[in-house]
Design an enzyme around this catalytic site. Structure first.
Site, short mmCIF file in Angstrom:
data_model
loop_
_atom_site.label_atom_id
_atom_site.label_comp_id
_atom_site.label_asym_id
_atom_site.label_seq_id
_atom_site.Cartn_x
_atom_site.Cartn_y
_atom_site.Cartn_z
CG LEU A 145 -1.86 -1.20 1.35
CD1 LEU A 145 -2.73 -1.04 2.58
CD2 LEU A 145 -2.71 -1.38 0.10
CB SER A 164 4.35 -8.37 7.80
OG SER A 164 5.19 -7.83 6.80
N GLY A 165 2.39 -5.98 8.08
CA GLY A 165 2.15 -4.55 7.87
C GLY A 165 1.14 -4.31 6.76
CG ASP A 166 2.10 -1.29 3.87
OD1 ASP A 166 3.10 -1.97 4.17
OD2 ASP A 166 2.17 -0.24 3.21
CD GLU A 167 5.80 -6.05 3.01
OE1 GLU A 167 5.93 -7.17 3.54
OE2 GLU A 167 6.75 -5.31 2.77
#
Length: 176
Positions: A78, A118-121
């Site tokens: 993102l 993870s995170g925005d992946e």
């Protein structure tokens, strides 16, 4: 299913008879199933996690049915996610990740896998495609689904973008 019953059966033979004991272990089986689900899924979005994705990719790559087909792998990051977290807070960031997961699920086939690394992946697997054009068009649908319509985060209309990378099996790699 939720109402399924599991029983452990123990039989003890003796000279004249057999004693059989039934123990309801349904609660244990439900707990095991829930722990397996938690180990394989992202707690925020409910999507498969990295471990589940890796296992699914191994299964797909070693599946004889994929012979003659290709498999696309879209890696999605993102654009501007850190800014959302920094300006609107982590709750809004979490809300955004859940909404993105819903949009990603909406643009793929039921045979495709949408996972959060993870995170925005995020990653989308596209098994059983004929060529790279198919993966390209799905990647375009992903970018459009994320970037063309605003997200409503706690009363704020927010636009974000997405960067998408593409790998094709077996052309780009034969391993996970």
């Amino acid at each position: 299913t939720e109402n399924a019953r599991w029983y452990q059966v123990k039989a003890y033979p003796s000279e004249d008879l057999i004693s059989v004991f039934f123990t309801d272990i349904s609660g244990i089986k439900r707990d095991e199933s829930q722990m397996r689900h938690q180990a394989m899924h992202d707690s925020l979005t409910g999507l498969p996690n990295r471990l589940a994705l890796t296992q699914s990719l191994h299964e797909l790559i070693h599946n004889d049915q994929i012979m003659g087909f290709k498999m696309g792998l879209l890696f999605i990051d993102l654009d501007g996610f850190k800014t959302i977290n920094d300006t609107l807070g982590h709750d809004c960031g979490d809300e955004l990740l859940v909404a993105v997961a819903e949009r990603l699920r909406a643009v793929v086939r039921s045979s495709d896998i949408v996972a959060r690394l993870s995170g925005d992946e995020f990653v989308i697997t596209l098994p059983y495609i004929q060529d790279s054009d198919t993966a390209y068009w799905v990647g375009k649908k992903v970018v459009d689904a994320i970037s063309q319509k605003p997200f409503n985060l706690n009363g704020n209309r927010v636009y974000i973008g997405a960067s998408v990378g593409l790998a094709l099996f077996p052309n780009d790699s034969r391993e996970v």
